[in-house]
Design an enzyme around this catalytic site. Structure first.
Site, PDB file in Angstrom:
ATOM      1  N   LYS A  48     -25.718  18.007   1.776  1.00 23.66           N
ATOM      2  CA  LYS A  48     -24.591  18.596   1.538  1.00 23.66           C
ATOM      3  C   LYS A  48     -23.237  18.106   2.346  1.00 23.66           C
ATOM      4  CE  LYS A  48     -27.182  22.753   3.353  1.00 23.66           C
ATOM      5  NZ  LYS A  48     -28.280  23.694   3.919  1.00 23.66           N
ATOM      6  N   GLN A  92     -27.970  24.881  10.210  1.00 24.17           N
ATOM      7  CA  GLN A  92     -29.403  24.104   9.133  1.00 24.17           C
ATOM      8  C   GLN A  92     -30.872  24.600   9.839  1.00 24.17           C
ATOM      9  OE1 GLN A  92     -29.256  22.050   6.466  1.00 24.17           O
ATOM     10  NE2 GLN A  92     -31.410  23.024   5.934  1.00 24.17           N
ATOM     11  N   ASP A 115     -22.831  30.316   5.370  1.00 32.40           N
ATOM     12  CA  ASP A 115     -24.284  30.514   4.550  1.00 32.40           C
ATOM     13  C   ASP A 115     -25.121  32.276   4.041  1.00 32.40           C
ATOM     14  OD1 ASP A 115     -26.104  28.941   3.792  1.00 32.40           O
ATOM     15  OD2 ASP A 115     -27.003  28.612   6.479  1.00 32.40           O
TER      16      ASP A 115
END
Length: 279
Positions: A48, A92, A115
């Site tokens: 990322k 995460q 997300d």
């Protein structure tokens, strides 16, 4: 049989985003929060970071101890929610067991939830309202679109009902007028259902769960599984044998996994545009 090449599609998406970002006055900002030192998480965060810097984004990486208290993590998110230079916040996964994952996901402002996992964005997706969508299923839709595979009217069978892939993908497919069957560990006669699929998506996390005798000829196969066995990566689909019957198939690695990071880049830019419009 044709390969659905995620690397190729990813490259095109990132090239387009990079070109757009070069023209912007303020650079989009992404913050990734990592709790602990899970080896897989470290790899994903690095991917990322690389993507964000390649696109010219501002990238912030906050690392917290694996024993961090819920309150402390919540404080970090609240602060980032207020930070106007940060357009996307991503925690995460997976989080250590002592933390309330759902509460954390829902604490992120819905317009910064790159997300696409908050209840607000999940609800919008179900109701076919514009929103930030989870990256992996969005990547599946875009890879099919790139190869001009129209899902309208097709029988789509998804094996796996996770909040990350199966459920949101089912909504995306329904919103695109596909007929969807969502299977899972308690589905009876799985083979009978998968054999009817025009498009079969495997998202279970179990090597070779989909075999040649479970698919019909000319099926389109999307393999979301990433299973590490003896240092080698495998999907959920027995690629060697299923590919002899498939018209299109995604490889592992080099398929859907490639798309996930590209779609994150897309979501950050979408969030940025929304913030600029409302500022």
């Amino acid at each position: 049989m044709k390969l659905l090449d995620g690397k190729l599609v990813k490259k095109e998406i990132l090239k387009r985003i990079k070109k757009e970002v070069e023209e912007l006055d303020r650079k989009p900002g992404l913050c990734v929060i990592q709790v602990g030192e899970d080896p897989a998480s470290c790899v994903y965060v690095n991917q990322k970071s690389k993507m964000a810097l390649e696109l010219g984004y501002k990238f912030k990486h906050i690392k917290l101890d694996k024993d961090v208290e819920q309150e402390k993590l919540e404080e970090v998110i609240i602060k980032l929610n207020r930070d106007k230079s940060i357009d996307g916040i991503l925690v995460q996964m997976p989080l250590p067991k002592h933390l309330d994952t759902k509460k954390i996901q829902n604490l992120i402002r819905d317009d910064k939830d790159v997300d696409g996992l908050s209840d607000i964005n999940a609800g919008r997706l179900v109701h076919n309202v514009d929103c930030l969508m989870p990256c992996t299923p969005k990547g599946i839709m875009d890879i099919l679109k790139h190869y001009k595979i129209d899902v309208e009217g097709k029988n789509v069978v998804i094996v796996g009902r996770s909040d990350l892939v199966g459920k949101p993908l089912a909504s995306m497919m329904i919103n695109s007028h596909a007929t969807v069957t969502l299977c899972h560990s308690r589905t009876k006669n799985l083979e009978k259902i998968t054999k009817k699929a025009d498009i079969l998506v495997a998202a279970v996390g179990k090597k070779d769960i989909i075999t040649k005798d479970m698919v019909k000829n000319r099926v389109i196969v999307v393999d979301v599984g990433i299973n590490r066995v003896d240092g080698k990566l495998y999907g959920d689909v027995d690629f060697t044998n299923v590919s002899t019957k498939a018209s299109y198939i995604t490889p592992v690695p080099g398929g859907v996994g490639q798309m996930t990071v590209a779609e994150l880049g897309e979501n950050v830019l979408k969030a940025y545009k929304e913030h600029e419009k409302n500022s």
